[in-house]
Design an enzyme around this catalytic site. Structure first.
Site, short mmCIF file in Angstrom:
data_model
loop_
_atom_site.label_atom_id
_atom_site.label_comp_id
_atom_site.label_asym_id
_atom_site.label_seq_id
_atom_site.Cartn_x
_atom_site.Cartn_y
_atom_site.Cartn_z
N LYS A 142 34.27 11.56 78.71
CA LYS A 142 35.70 11.41 78.93
C LYS A 142 35.91 10.44 80.10
CE LYS A 142 39.88 13.54 80.56
NZ LYS A 142 40.44 14.59 81.40
N ALA A 197 46.45 16.74 80.36
CA ALA A 197 47.17 16.79 81.64
C ALA A 197 48.61 17.24 81.49
CB ALA A 197 47.14 15.45 82.37
N GLY A 198 49.00 18.18 82.35
CA GLY A 198 50.39 18.60 82.43
C GLY A 198 50.75 19.88 81.72
N THR A 216 43.99 23.31 84.70
CA THR A 216 44.71 23.98 85.79
C THR A 216 45.52 25.18 85.31
OG1 THR A 216 44.87 21.85 86.93
CG2 THR A 216 46.29 23.62 87.73
#
Length: 257
Positions: A100, A187-188, A210
């Site tokens: 990645k 992401a996000g 996360t």
């Protein structure tokens, strides 16, 4: 659903949820969360996560690389030079070719530097890597990455670690409709509903770190993300009803008593 394969490069995955290995309290918690997620691919930040130094806790002692696919990434790299060096080292250390790539452009927003990313992708593809690329949600850039030879396009939903969810459904939809390689939201993602929305839009997969690692109960959140991705994919395959401006009765209007 049995024929609904998820293929990245030469790899066929059972789960459309990819999970990160950073930000957990311990490797033990990491392993427990990933087991609950059902993921068969995990991202590993080569610059941050110990995978080979036996004098310290090693991720491989908790996640068997023979049972789960390791995806080395270039988290923390801000130049093409650093990213290329990191992935070449990963290949030397563990033989990894599926990688990645992320080359960041700003320390505050963590948005990608697409000029450096395009340059790095081209080099890595020529060197025989299968490259999954973190990128902006620009449809033109996404298509260019595919043309260069990226194995998967990974547009952000919102800034890394922000938990803001998908901010631009239109751009993601355009990227998905134009792509001939897997599109994975990266992401996000903040909640299970964000993951479902991504899948309902037609994304091939979702990468979450996360939102799981920093949840009050990471194990339970990992399980919820697993279910959300499955439900979102099924909803996409089922085909949603068309949008209307006015109400439509759910029962027949003829033969009323």
């Amino acid at each position: 659903m049995k024929k609904d394969s998820f293929i990245i490069g030469k790899h066929t995955l059972k789960s459309r949820l990819i999970v990160g290995t950073g930000k957990y309290k311990s490797f033990k918690q990491t392993a427990e969360a990933i087991k609950a997620s059902g993921a068969d691919m995990v991202t590993v930040a080569v610059r941050r996560v110990n995978i080979l130094d036996k004098s310290k806790p090693v991720l491989m002692d908790y996640l068997d690389p023979k049972k789960i696919i390791y995806l080395p990434n270039t988290a923390g790299c801000f130049t093409s030079k650093d990213a290329l060096r990191t992935l070449r080292l990963a290949r030397e250390m563990g033989g990894w070719k599926l990688v990645k790539l992320e080359v960041l452009g700003d320390k505050k927003t963590l948005y990608p530097n697409m000029i450096e990313t395009l340059k790095s992708t081209e080099v890595l593809v020529k060197e025989g890597f299968e490259v999954m690329v973190y990128c902006s949600d620009d449809p033109i850039i996404a298509k260019k990455l595919e043309e260069i030879g990226a194995s998967a396009i990974m547009p952000l939903a919102s800034p890394i670690g922000s938990g803001r969810g998908i901010r631009n459904k239109l751009n993601l939809s355009i990227i998905i409709n134009n792509a001939k390689v897997p599109v994975i939201v990266d992401a996000g993602i903040g909640t299970a509903s964000d993951a479902s929305i991504a899948m309902e839009l037609g994304c091939d997969g979702v990468l979450v770190n996360t939102a799981i690692a920093k949840a009050k109960n990471p194990i339970l959140m990992a399980s919820s993300m697993k279910n959300a991705v499955v439900a979102g994919r099924q909803s996409y395959l089922a085909g949603r009803i068309g949008l209307q401006n006015y109400g439509s009765p759910s029962s027949p209007s003829k033969g009323l008593i």
